[in-house]
Motif scaffolding. Structure first.
Motif, PDB file in Angstrom:
ATOM      1  N   VAL A 269       0.665  -1.040  -0.085  1.00 46.71           N
ATOM      2  CA  VAL A 269      -0.031  -0.050  -0.251  1.00 46.71           C
ATOM      3  C   VAL A 269       0.828   1.159   0.055  1.00 46.71           C
ATOM      4  O   VAL A 269       1.853   1.352   0.788  1.00 46.71           O
ATOM      5  N   ILE A 270       0.667   2.141  -0.908  1.00 47.13           N
ATOM      6  CA  ILE A 270       1.511   3.283  -1.197  1.00 47.13           C
ATOM      7  C   ILE A 270       0.450   4.456  -1.029  1.00 47.13           C
ATOM      8  O   ILE A 270      -0.761   4.647  -1.606  1.00 47.13           O
ATOM      9  N   LYS A 271       0.776   5.598  -0.379  1.00 41.87           N
ATOM     10  CA  LYS A 271       0.075   6.721  -0.034  1.00 41.87           C
ATOM     11  C   LYS A 271       0.333   7.699  -1.032  1.00 41.87           C
ATOM     12  O   LYS A 271       1.486   7.884  -1.523  1.00 41.87           O
ATOM     13  N   SER A 272      -0.922   8.263  -1.707  1.00 41.44           N
ATOM     14  CA  SER A 272      -0.806   9.289  -2.649  1.00 41.44           C
ATOM     15  C   SER A 272      -2.055  10.330  -2.517  1.00 41.44           C
ATOM     16  O   SER A 272      -2.571  10.279  -1.343  1.00 41.44           O
ATOM     17  N   ARG A 273      -2.063  11.238  -3.411  1.00 42.23           N
ATOM     18  CA  ARG A 273      -3.232  12.400  -3.304  1.00 42.23           C
ATOM     19  C   ARG A 273      -3.886  12.489  -4.743  1.00 42.23           C
ATOM     20  O   ARG A 273      -3.209  12.276  -5.632  1.00 42.23           O
ATOM     21  N   ALA A 274      -5.176  12.695  -4.433  1.00 47.29           N
ATOM     22  CA  ALA A 274      -6.079  13.196  -5.591  1.00 47.29           C
ATOM     23  C   ALA A 274      -6.254  14.507  -5.677  1.00 47.29           C
ATOM     24  O   ALA A 274      -5.667  15.024  -4.635  1.00 47.29           O
ATOM     25  N   LEU A 275      -6.677  15.280  -6.472  1.00 50.92           N
ATOM     26  CA  LEU A 275      -7.161  16.454  -6.756  1.00 50.92           C
ATOM     27  C   LEU A 275      -8.928  16.727  -6.714  1.00 50.92           C
ATOM     28  O   LEU A 275      -9.008  16.141  -7.933  1.00 50.92           O
ATOM     29  N   CYS A 276      -9.288  17.392  -5.904  1.00 51.57           N
ATOM     30  CA  CYS A 276     -10.591  17.928  -5.860  1.00 51.57           C
ATOM     31  C   CYS A 276     -10.904  19.333  -5.766  1.00 51.57           C
ATOM     32  O   CYS A 276     -11.055  19.645  -4.579  1.00 51.57           O
ATOM     33  N   GLY A 277     -10.844  20.019  -6.804  1.00 53.97           N
ATOM     34  CA  GLY A 277     -10.910  21.483  -6.624  1.00 53.97           C
ATOM     35  C   GLY A 277      -9.524  21.931  -5.982  1.00 53.97           C
ATOM     36  O   GLY A 277      -8.480  21.616  -6.410  1.00 53.97           O
ATOM     37  N   MET A 278      -9.511  22.670  -4.574  1.00 55.37           N
ATOM     38  CA  MET A 278      -8.428  23.060  -4.076  1.00 55.37           C
ATOM     39  C   MET A 278      -8.228  21.978  -2.644  1.00 55.37           C
ATOM     40  O   MET A 278      -7.065  21.955  -2.422  1.00 55.37           O
ATOM     41  N   ASP A 279      -8.876  20.992  -2.773  1.00 56.65           N
ATOM     42  CA  ASP A 279      -8.733  19.965  -1.744  1.00 56.65           C
ATOM     43  C   ASP A 279      -7.913  18.692  -2.686  1.00 56.65           C
ATOM     44  O   ASP A 279      -7.827  18.841  -3.790  1.00 56.65           O
ATOM     45  N   ALA A 280      -7.049  18.015  -1.602  1.00 60.24           N
ATOM     46  CA  ALA A 280      -6.192  17.124  -2.170  1.00 60.24           C
ATOM     47  C   ALA A 280      -6.633  15.760  -1.328  1.00 60.24           C
ATOM     48  O   ALA A 280      -5.638  15.620  -0.348  1.00 60.24           O
ATOM     49  N   PRO A 281      -7.483  15.061  -1.288  1.00 57.62           N
ATOM     50  CA  PRO A 281      -8.010  14.115  -0.521  1.00 57.62           C
ATOM     51  C   PRO A 281      -6.710  12.833  -0.835  1.00 57.62           C
ATOM     52  O   PRO A 281      -6.315  12.675  -1.749  1.00 57.62           O
ATOM     53  N   PRO A 282      -6.685  12.035   0.237  1.00 55.39           N
ATOM     54  CA  PRO A 282      -5.915  11.018   0.302  1.00 55.39           C
ATOM     55  C   PRO A 282      -6.107   9.804  -0.388  1.00 55.39           C
ATOM     56  O   PRO A 282      -7.368   9.594  -0.527  1.00 55.39           O
ATOM     57  N   VAL A 283      -5.257   9.199  -1.230  1.00 56.31           N
ATOM     58  CA  VAL A 283      -5.681   8.101  -2.039  1.00 56.31           C
ATOM     59  C   VAL A 283      -4.574   6.960  -1.447  1.00 56.31           C
ATOM     60  O   VAL A 283      -3.443   7.095  -1.580  1.00 56.31           O
ATOM     61  N   ASP A 284      -5.104   5.884  -1.301  1.00 57.67           N
ATOM     62  CA  ASP A 284      -4.367   4.551  -1.030  1.00 57.67           C
ATOM     63  C   ASP A 284      -4.204   3.760  -2.431  1.00 57.67           C
ATOM     64  O   ASP A 284      -5.155   3.190  -2.934  1.00 57.67           O
ATOM     65  N   VAL A 285      -2.924   3.433  -2.804  1.00 52.33           N
ATOM     66  CA  VAL A 285      -2.626   2.818  -3.756  1.00 52.33           C
ATOM     67  C   VAL A 285      -2.402   1.546  -3.515  1.00 52.33           C
ATOM     68  O   VAL A 285      -1.291   1.183  -2.938  1.00 52.33           O
TER      69      VAL A 285
END
Length: 496
Positions: A5-21
């Motif tokens: 499991v690798i941690k990354s980020r998505a982009l949703c407007g100005m927010d950057a919610p966490p994404v688990d790859v």
């Protein structure tokens, strides 16, 4: 272990919610599947990752590979997931250690050679990662802007091999040191403008209180020149304002370190669409009003803009935000901009010119001016005329105040406002106006007379009070005097 499991980020407007790859290897026929609502560019990453791993001389597992981008209901786009997917495959296949991966977040697009290419939104993603207490591994080209987040741990990498060497402990990545951008900001100088003392004074008031302004005058009178010099007299950006502005520029990949703490100045052409102005798209992106956040949005020849395009400005002018809703997602962008608009007085542009060049009929003039709706005009704080200069004014060699001199007065007035109410005068709410913009008996009588003669709305009345408060602050006066009210009314009497 066959799961990583690798941690990354998505982009949703100005927010950057966490994404688990999440990468899982299983027995069966070799395959490579990506799930978790990926867009087309994310689905294509499997080919980039396979080629990059093979080019870097790693073993690509001939097994059933499943990559899950969690949470599954959050749309994923762009190539930023290439790097975490590649690292996940190497960790799940035992070529990299699993231990220690949880302390990092990473994002980066892979070239087929294994080199890392820059990603958009690095600043927004880093800000969120820093708050969660993790270091962020990014491509070198994106690391400089991400390092603007104070105390953030940014690890720049040039390639997939460099990231793997760091995780193996063979060649640790050096922390990106924050670059201190030059403090010299490239603004045009007010001293370049000849004459137009009334317009300069109006722009000083607009800058001090954060007010919007409409300039009307014949061609060549200096409207565009004045607007281009307005950013140079605005107060210096705070750290928070600079970060917000830079994060928005980063979402479009347009951020430049040399423009750090420089007020944005956006001047879209009158053929711009509503989506270009307010933002949008299937994957919502910020528009001109958000790119001008904490800066200037200049609309030259404003009657030439499509009326429907201009009407979308009404809500952001009041709220300072824009919410873009689509079937699959919703994005919220800040849009606290200073609107500066310019227009000619008639279709030919020469109505009121001292040479009497205009031949437009009253009906043509009326139709031209009414391309701007009443509700939009009511939301613009100041309406001024910028007359044509006579030959003696053009040839005069009088020295004019520089932007530095004007900015010092503006900053002093803005400091009074922040100390008194915690915000600029233009942002005062109705109940705050009653507290901070109280008039004496003479001032009330003058405003009442103006409302009756100029047919002003309640919104226009409140804007006059806020303008009077700003004029009083420039004069360093504790109370609003009748002279301050009279000047504020002058900036509303040219309503179209």
């Amino acid at each position: 272990m066959s799961l990583a499991v690798i941690k990354s980020r998505a982009l949703c407007g100005m927010d950057a919610p966490p994404v688990d790859v999440e990468v899982h290897l299983a027995n069966g026929l070799p395959s490579f599947t990506i799930v978790g609502l990926p867009e087309a560019e994310v689905k294509e990453s499997k080919d980039r990752v396979r080629a990059a791993l093979q080019t870097a001389q790693f073993e690509f597992p001939a097994r059933r590979i499943t990559v899950n981008l969690a949470p599954a209901d959050l749309p994923k786009e762009s190539g930023r997931y290439d790097l975490p997917i590649a690292i996940g495959i190497l960790a799940a296949s035992g070529q990299l250690p699993i231990e220690g991966l949880a302390q990092y977040e990473m994002a980066g697009e892979l070239a087929l050679t294994g080199e890392l290419r820059p990603v958009k939104g690095a600043l927004a993603m880093t800000y969120k990662a820093w708050r969660d207490g993790r270091a962020f591994i990014l491509p070198e080209a994106s690391a400089a802007e991400a390092a603007l987040v104070t105390d953030a741990q940014i690890l720049p990498a040039s390639s997939l091999l460099a990231v793997c060497a760091h995780l193996l402990g063979q060649s640790p990545l050096a922390l990106q040191q924050p670059e201190v951008p030059s403090t010299t900001l490239a603004y045009a100088d007010f001293a370049d403008v000849k004459g137009q003392a009334h317009a300069k004074r109006a722009l000083e008031v607009a800058a001090a209180g954060g007010h919007s302004i409409l300039m009307q005058g014949p061609p060549g009178t200096g409207k565009s020149m004045l607007a281009a010099r307005l950013p140079g007299i605005l107060p210096a950006m705070t750290e928070e304002e600079a970060l917000e502005s830079a994060a928005i520029q980063s979402l479009n990949g347009a951020f430049r370190a040399s423009a750090w703490r420089q007020r944005p100045y956006r001047a879209p052409h009158h053929t711009a669409s509503a989506v270009a102005l307010v933002g949008g798209g299937s994957v919502p992106r910020p528009g001109e009003i958000s790119l001008a956040h904490h800066g200037i949005l200049f609309l030259d020849e404003v009657p030439e803009f499509d009326r429907k395009v201009l009407e979308v400005l009404r809500e952001p002018l009041e709220s300072g935000r824009i919410t873009i809703s689509r079937a699959a997602r919703q994005a919220d962008f800040p849009a606290r901009f200073k609107l500066v608009a310019a227009m000619n007085p008639c279709p030919c542009g020469y109505l009121g010119h001292y040479n009497n060049k205009c031949r437009c009929t009253p009906d043509q003039v009326s139709r031209y001016r009414h391309r701007l709706s009443g509700p939009l005009m009511d939301r613009i704080d100041m309406h001024i005329e910028v007359p044509a200069l006579r030959d003696d004014e053009l040839l005069a060699r009088e020295s004019s105040e520089s932007s530095d001199v004007v900015r010092r007065r503006v900053e002093a007035a803005r400091a009074l406002q922040v100390q008194r109410q915690g915000k600029a005068n233009a942002l005062l709410e109705s109940h705050e106006i009653d507290i901070w913009c109280e008039l004496d008996a003479q001032g009330q009588a003058l405003v009442k007379q103006a409302i009756n003669r100029l047919n002003l709305s309640a919104r226009a009345y409140h804007r006059i009070l806020k303008l009077a408060r700003t004029i009083a602050d420039l004069a360093r006066a504790r109370d609003i005097a009748t002279a301050h009210v009279a000047e504020a009314i002058q900036y509303r009497k040219h309503e179209i």
